[in-house]
Structures are given as structure tokens and as C-alpha cells.
Design a protein around this motif. Structure first.
Motif, PDB file in Angstrom:
ATOM      1  N   GLN B 279     -10.828  62.238 -68.982  1.00  0.00           N
ATOM      2  CA  GLN B 279     -11.887  62.407 -67.982  1.00  0.00           C
ATOM      3  C   GLN B 279     -11.228  63.286 -66.921  1.00  0.00           C
ATOM      4  O   GLN B 279     -10.467  62.789 -66.080  1.00  0.00           O
ATOM      5  N   ASN B 280     -11.452  64.557 -67.005  1.00  0.00           N
ATOM      6  CA  ASN B 280     -10.716  65.588 -66.244  1.00  0.00           C
ATOM      7  C   ASN B 280      -9.230  65.575 -66.625  1.00  0.00           C
ATOM      8  O   ASN B 280      -8.663  66.600 -66.923  1.00  0.00           O
ATOM      9  N   GLU B 281      -8.586  64.411 -66.565  1.00  0.00           N
ATOM     10  CA  GLU B 281      -7.180  64.266 -66.936  1.00  0.00           C
ATOM     11  C   GLU B 281      -7.053  63.580 -68.308  1.00  0.00           C
ATOM     12  O   GLU B 281      -7.948  62.828 -68.707  1.00  0.00           O
ATOM     13  N   PHE B 282      -5.900  63.799 -68.964  1.00  0.00           N
ATOM     14  CA  PHE B 282      -5.589  63.057 -70.186  1.00  0.00           C
ATOM     15  C   PHE B 282      -5.237  61.627 -69.785  1.00  0.00           C
ATOM     16  O   PHE B 282      -4.343  61.400 -68.958  1.00  0.00           O
ATOM     17  N   LEU B 283      -5.954  60.660 -70.351  1.00  0.00           N
ATOM     18  CA  LEU B 283      -5.809  59.289 -69.863  1.00  0.00           C
ATOM     19  C   LEU B 283      -5.351  58.313 -70.929  1.00  0.00           C
ATOM     20  O   LEU B 283      -4.855  57.225 -70.604  1.00  0.00           O
ATOM     21  N   CYS B 284      -5.512  58.640 -72.189  1.00  0.00           N
ATOM     22  CA  CYS B 284      -5.209  57.667 -73.239  1.00  0.00           C
ATOM     23  C   CYS B 284      -4.864  58.408 -74.523  1.00  0.00           C
ATOM     24  O   CYS B 284      -5.638  59.250 -74.980  1.00  0.00           O
ATOM     25  N   LEU B 285      -3.692  58.096 -75.076  1.00  0.00           N
ATOM     26  CA  LEU B 285      -3.302  58.648 -76.379  1.00  0.00           C
ATOM     27  C   LEU B 285      -3.169  57.489 -77.360  1.00  0.00           C
ATOM     28  O   LEU B 285      -2.467  56.510 -77.090  1.00  0.00           O
ATOM     29  N   GLU B 286      -3.880  57.595 -78.488  1.00  0.00           N
ATOM     30  CA  GLU B 286      -3.826  56.548 -79.516  1.00  0.00           C
ATOM     31  C   GLU B 286      -3.429  57.168 -80.845  1.00  0.00           C
ATOM     32  O   GLU B 286      -3.663  58.355 -81.072  1.00  0.00           O
ATOM     33  N   ASP B 287      -2.851  56.334 -81.741  1.00  0.00           N
ATOM     34  CA  ASP B 287      -2.615  56.838 -83.088  1.00  0.00           C
ATOM     35  C   ASP B 287      -3.875  56.631 -83.919  1.00  0.00           C
ATOM     36  O   ASP B 287      -4.889  56.144 -83.415  1.00  0.00           O
ATOM     37  N   ASP B 288      -3.822  56.993 -85.187  1.00  0.00           N
ATOM     38  CA  ASP B 288      -5.036  56.957 -86.010  1.00  0.00           C
ATOM     39  C   ASP B 288      -5.475  55.533 -86.339  1.00  0.00           C
ATOM     40  O   ASP B 288      -6.547  55.337 -86.909  1.00  0.00           O
ATOM     41  N   GLU B 289      -4.636  54.537 -86.007  1.00  0.00           N
ATOM     42  CA  GLU B 289      -5.072  53.154 -86.194  1.00  0.00           C
ATOM     43  C   GLU B 289      -5.585  52.552 -84.891  1.00  0.00           C
ATOM     44  O   GLU B 289      -5.808  51.357 -84.792  1.00  0.00           O
ATOM     45  N   GLY B 290      -5.719  53.380 -83.871  1.00  0.00           N
ATOM     46  CA  GLY B 290      -6.240  52.891 -82.586  1.00  0.00           C
ATOM     47  C   GLY B 290      -5.184  52.235 -81.716  1.00  0.00           C
ATOM     48  O   GLY B 290      -5.493  51.648 -80.684  1.00  0.00           O
ATOM     49  N   GLN B 291      -3.921  52.317 -82.117  1.00  0.00           N
ATOM     50  CA  GLN B 291      -2.857  51.736 -81.298  1.00  0.00           C
ATOM     51  C   GLN B 291      -2.511  52.688 -80.163  1.00  0.00           C
ATOM     52  O   GLN B 291      -2.334  53.892 -80.389  1.00  0.00           O
ATOM     53  N   PRO B 292      -2.399  52.165 -78.941  1.00  0.00           N
ATOM     54  CA  PRO B 292      -2.099  53.059 -77.819  1.00  0.00           C
ATOM     55  C   PRO B 292      -0.653  53.557 -77.852  1.00  0.00           C
ATOM     56  O   PRO B 292       0.275  52.794 -78.165  1.00  0.00           O
TER      57      PRO B 292
END
Lengths: 376, 376
Positions: B279-292
Motif C-alpha cells: 500500500q504505497n510501500e512494500f508491507l508484507c512478503l510471503e512465500d508460496d505457502e503463505g508463510q511470512p
């Protein structure tokens, strides 16, 4: 010519305002209670003629902004309007000398009385519309190049904003966005103007007119007469139709109550159908073939067909029988500038403006409305 | 410790700001040009340590508000920021003594240099975030009970507004609504504060840090090295992944650029996939299993995988190879108050906050990121 308005006058003022408010400007019942409470605490309000205001006086309209549907559930407590006025005075570095009603309406012609009572300031006998309109640039002041800003907007939570905009249209856009965020309704103090500007830009005599209309409604009702005939006679108006609400579409979006109602004719209008469209105010009446019967900026005023009280857009509901009365708008509204501000095209209606008198004259004989000349 | 910043420093400042801006805060190229032009006309800017500012000085942050996607097409001309500052000074009845960068970012850490050059005012070496965040209450100043208002908002057309709100959250709501109406981006002057408040509430040393990060990026690029390793070492960060943008959903709504990108791992991350939300900034990176893998308020900084320049959210596009670096947020952001303001739950991400270090430690061996301890 100064009128002193006390708590007992507020019933007439709120009804007269609601009638000229053409469906908008808020609920007369709430407006009456607010102004009465303030007058009971602080005393009556002096209403002075525009001509009696000094040229260098600071004159400030205060009013509510937003969707009337919201105002029914989110009542102003009176302090927000005073907060808006005080914030504008602080910004200008000068106290207001006179207050103004920006428009006719059940709430918007009573809130200024409440603020006038609370502050002890006189109100000027006039308004910016001679009716109600949904957007804040739609005032005679815009036609006279008077700026809506500096403008203050205040909400019930204690938030305030001071706007300075490059045009009254921009003021509307920015203030509307703030109103929506503030919950759909807010109190504003705007169009601060000198006495000289006021005398040029304001429509004069509106508060006396509102008062007289309200008294007529009360007198007729007390005599068990429907007030329509007396009001039509008083204002040179036309009986447009008597009809029952069959169906109503209403959305409160973008800070407005927009929609349209399908009406089925009753009594002499039996067998006919009508479409009544609104954006806070009633703006366009068409017959079932899409032919216009009355168009903004002319006034479409609604009365309860039984009781004779004014009906606001937010109180329009299935099954209600209403009597619609058309009144010619102030000549300023029928000028090119007035039509550009508040004519049918601005609101997206497909009809070029035609004066009410012409539309009435053009109606097919079976559709001939019962205006006073015809029925007498 | 005063730094003198001239036109030749602005490339480093804009790059360093864009890196710490975690995708937000605007385009560094535009920011550089704006500040350079102003410095060429008016001379260099003095950046002073927070400790050297008198307690009774008036310190004012100026910045751009809105969606970075809009800022790419609707460039500020520099006058709006100055207009916002001047309107706030007029409202306060007092001239600003020092200017502040509210956040790191390609534009938002260069606009204050442009205004500082134009006014001759010094800038304070600090900021309110140590990164960029999308909403205006997300500053360390809020954690120290410093009010965002009186706040001025100004647009390119000449409209201005002064807000006084009951909370910094309300300031955000009302100013965001105005920003949207003003075209999606506006210039603001807000959080006017005393030197004493500034010393308590501001994160110190951010402009020096931004400058040093930018110089590191330039030095490494000049030596034909990707700057990621040097930046990770400098800031105690972690290499999160190198990946190519497969797909990007982006909407500019409500005054924000919101969306998410699907990434396909490259090089050592080959065969893996990631979801990067913003949201304007990068706030959340997850892997393909949804793990943060990294969560706000910790920093997710993006560099072009080839050239090593910072990548902003609005420049993220199909096929672009990026290298993501995680940096721990300032400890204030990891406090309960900080997480309530800008943690994953506020933005609607389903993960409770976990510090970057813990997330990195918990990654499965095949997922082990190439942080410096591992690769050395």
C-alpha cells in the motif's frame, strides 16, 4: 423593518423553510426544536432588512452541509455550527456582525436562528437561493462573484477545517469530500462578506417570506383547509399534481441523497403517472411519457396531500400521497449564469430549461393543471 | 555536526531515500531534479543535528501526500510545497525556523531540500519514520503525542485547506479525502512542533543515513558491484530473495496505490515463489505457502537485481528482476504502540508481527536466505 423572532415563531419558520426548501434543507421538526431550545435559553432573534446593514459589516452565513437522509439520524447539537462560526472569526481575525441563512429549508433556515440566539447576533432578512439547492456554489452570491472561502467546516467530533479555494466549484468539491468523511453531514460557515457585497448578492426578504408562508400553512390547517390553494395564490404558483408514491429509489452517495420516485395520480390526476427526481432537492417532474412538467431552477414544493405539511425528500415513502406545487424561481436563476449553475443540464436531466409558466401552458387539455386562474 | 548539501549530493539523497522508502515516497529521479533545480537557483542546504536545534524553535515537516502512481504523472512544481508552508506560517502567525523530512522516500526526502533551498531554512537531520509509511499518523511523533494539526494541504490549482483534527487518525482521514479530491496527490505542511518536541519525537540522524546509503549505492555501482551486500552489511539486514515479477495487481484507490505482485525466484531462489503486498510501500512478503518472510513495520527494500537501483512500487512491472532486502525497523515501531499504528494487523495481513530476524531464523534450510553471516 426589523422582525423579532421568538420560540413561538419557529414552527412557522421551519414549515415555511421546508416548503421553499423543495424537499431539501432538512427536517422542519428537528430544526424547530433546535432553534426553540436555543431561544428559550438565550432570548429571541432580531431579523433586520438587508438595507439596514452597514456596508462595512461582516456578514456570515452558517448552515448544515450534507445529505438530509443523514441529518435525520445524525442531529447537529448546535455547538458545531457555533464552532464553525468561531473558527471562521478566528481565521479572519474579526467578529461577525450579522448572520445569514444560505438557503430555505427546515433545518437550514432554523440553524441560523439557533446560532443567532446563542451569539446575540442579528440575522439578515434574505438568503442565497430563495429555495434550497444541493451544492454550495449554487447561490446568488456566486452570480455576483462573491467567494465561498475562507470557509470553515466542523463536525460533531471536534474536527474543523479552513478552506481557501480558487473557485466556488472547487470549494464545493473539497468541502463535499470532507463532509462525506465527517460522516455525511457537517456544519459550515462560509461566504464571509461585507454588508455592501451582501446587499448586491443576496436575495432579499426571504426570511419574512418563509415566516409568512409558514403562518399561512398554520392558519389554513387550523381552519381545516389544505394550504395549497392559499400558497399558490400567495406566490403565483401552479398546482402540478396530486399523487401517491408508488416506488422510490434512493441512494445516499457522495454526500447527497439522490433518487427518483414514481408517482400515481390521484383525484383529478387519476390515471396519470409522474416521475419526480431529486438530489437532496426535488429538481425535475416528468409525466409518464418523459415530458417535463417542472424543471430546476423553478421550485417543486411538496405538501402532504392530506395534512398539508411540507414533505422533504428523506421523508418521501411508499404510499404517501403528496401534492406538488410549482413556483417560478427568482429571475436570477433563469439567467444564463443561473441556468449554468443550477439548470437541468447541470444535473444531467435531458430537458432544456423551460419556465414553469410555459410548461403549464403547453400541457394537453386533459393534463391541464388546476392553477388558480383555471379553477376560479 | 552540520552537513552542507548541494546539487551534487541530491543523487545520493534521492537514491538513499528511495531505498529506505521501501517502495514508497515517490520517484527518486523526479525528486533529484526538483531539489537540484531549487539549489541551483538558491544555493545549498544546511542539515543540522537535532541536538543543535533550540527548544523553542518552530520545526515544520513538508511533504507530498497521495498515491505514488499519481505523482509520476502529476509532478509537483515546488511552489505547492512552499504555498503549504507559507499558509501554515500565516495560520500560526509565526515563521518556521527549521524544516523536517517526515519520511524517507525518493520524493519525500528531496522535496524538503527543495523547500529548504527556496526559503533558506535549515533541515533537521531526522525523520518521523526511518522509512516510509502510507498514512500520515504512522510517525514516531504520534507515539509521542504530537498532533499532526494544524496542518495545511495545498494543490497545484491554488486550493489550500487548514485542518484541526481531534486525532492524527482523523487528520489522515480528512486530509486523504481532500488529497483524492485534489487529484490524488497534494503537498502538505503538518506536525508543526517545538524544538523540544522534535528532539523527543523525531528519529534522529535519518538524513545522514539516507545520504550515506545513497553514496554506498553510487560507490558500489561505480565499482560494478551490486550494492545489496554492502547495504546489508551497513544496516544489519538480510537478503530476502531475488525474483522476477510474474504478475502485478495494482489499484489506485482511496488515495493509495494498493496491490500485490507475484514473484518467481531466480538464481539461488530458483524454483520458489513469493507474494509481495503493498500500500504505497512494500508491507508484507510471503512465500508460496503463505508463510511470512518479512512483515511491516520491518523494512522491505527493493533493488533492481541487475542495476542495483531502488525500485518503487509504481515502477514495479512485469518481467522486472528485483532483489529484496529486509532491515529491522526502529525499535519504537516494534513496541505495542508502534505495532498498533503500523503493524500487519492494521493493514489487514493475517500474520501476527514477528521480527525479521526470527522469520529469517525460522526459514527452512532450503529457504535459508543469503544473509551476511551465512555467506561469509
Amino acid at each position: 423593518m426589523t422582525r423579532i423572532i421568538g420560540p413561538d415563531d419557529m414552527e412557522a419558520i421551519s414549515l415555511g423553510g421546508a416548503f421553499l426548501g423543495t424537499g431539501g434543507g432538512g427536517d422542519p421538526y428537528i430544526g424547530k426544536l433546535m432553534a426553540r431550545a436555543m431561544m428559550t435559553d438565550h432570548g429571541p432573534v432580531k431579523v433586520v432588512a438587508a438595507a439596514d446593514v452597514p456596508d462595512d459589516a461582516l456578514c456570515v452565513p452558517v448552515c448544515m452541509m450534507g445529505a438530509p437522509t443523514v441529518m435525520v439520524e445524525k442531529l447537529p447539537n448546535g455547538d458545531e455550527a457555533l464552532a464553525a462560526l468561531r473558527a471562521l472569526e478566528a481565521y479572519l481575525g474579526r467578529k461577525a456582525d450579522f448572520l445569514i441563512c444560505i438557503e430555505a429549508g427546515g433545518l437550514n433556515s432554523t440553524i441560523p436562528f439557533a446560532v443567532a440566539a446563542a451569539t446575540g447576533l442579528p440575522l439578515i432578512d434574505g438568503d442565497g437561493m430563495g429555495r434550497a439547492f444541493p451544492e454550495l456554489q449554487m447561490v446568488s452570491l456566486t452570480l455576483h462573484d462573491i467567494s465561498a472561502t475562507p470557509m470553515v467546516i466542523a463536525d460533531d467530533k471536534g474536527n474543523t477545517g479552513v478552506l481557501n479555494a480558487v473557485s466556488n466549484q472547487w470549494t464545493e468539491r473539497l468541502a463535499r469530500a470532507a463532509t462525506v468523511e465527517m460522516g455525511g453531514a457537517a456544519l459550515v460557515a462560509l461566504y464571509p462578506m461585507s454588508g455592501r457585497q451582501m446587499k448586491q448578492g443576496l436575495l432579499h426578504g426571504t426570511l419574512s417570506l418563509i415566516h409568512d408562508i409558514g403562518k399561512t400553512i398554520l392558519t389554513e390547517r387550523a381552519a381545516n383547509r389544505h394550504p395549497a390553494a392559499a400558497l399558490i395564490k400567495m406566490r403565483g404558483g401552479f398546482d402540478l399534481c396530486t399523487a401517491r408514491v408508488l416506488d422510490i429509489e434512493r441512494k445516499t452517495t457522495g454526500g447527497f441523497a439522490r433518487g427518483r420516485a414514481r408517482l400515481r395520480g390521484m383525484d383529478e390526476d387519476s390515471g396519470r403517472a409522474f416521475i419526480l427526481s431529486f438530489q437532496n432537492e426535488f429538481l425535475c417532474l416528468e409525466d409518464d411519457e418523459g415530458q417535463p412538467l417542472a424543471l430546476t431552477p423553478d421550485l417543486i414544493c411538496a405538501l402532504d396531500a392530506d395534512g398539508g405539511l411540507p414533505v422533504t425528500t428523506e421523508n418521501l415513502r411508499f404510499g404517501l400521497a403528496i401534492r406538488l406545487i410549482g413556483l417560478p424561481a427568482d429571475p436570477q436563476w433563469r439567467s444564463d449564469g443561473g441556468l449554468a449553475l443550477a439548470g437541468p443540464a447541470y444535473f444531467g436531466y435531458p430537458h432544456p430549461f423551460q419556465p414553469l409558466e410555459d410548461l403549464v401552458r403547453a400541457r394537453r387539455p386533459k393534463d391541464k393543471p388546476r392553477n388558480m386562474e383555471v379553477t376560479k
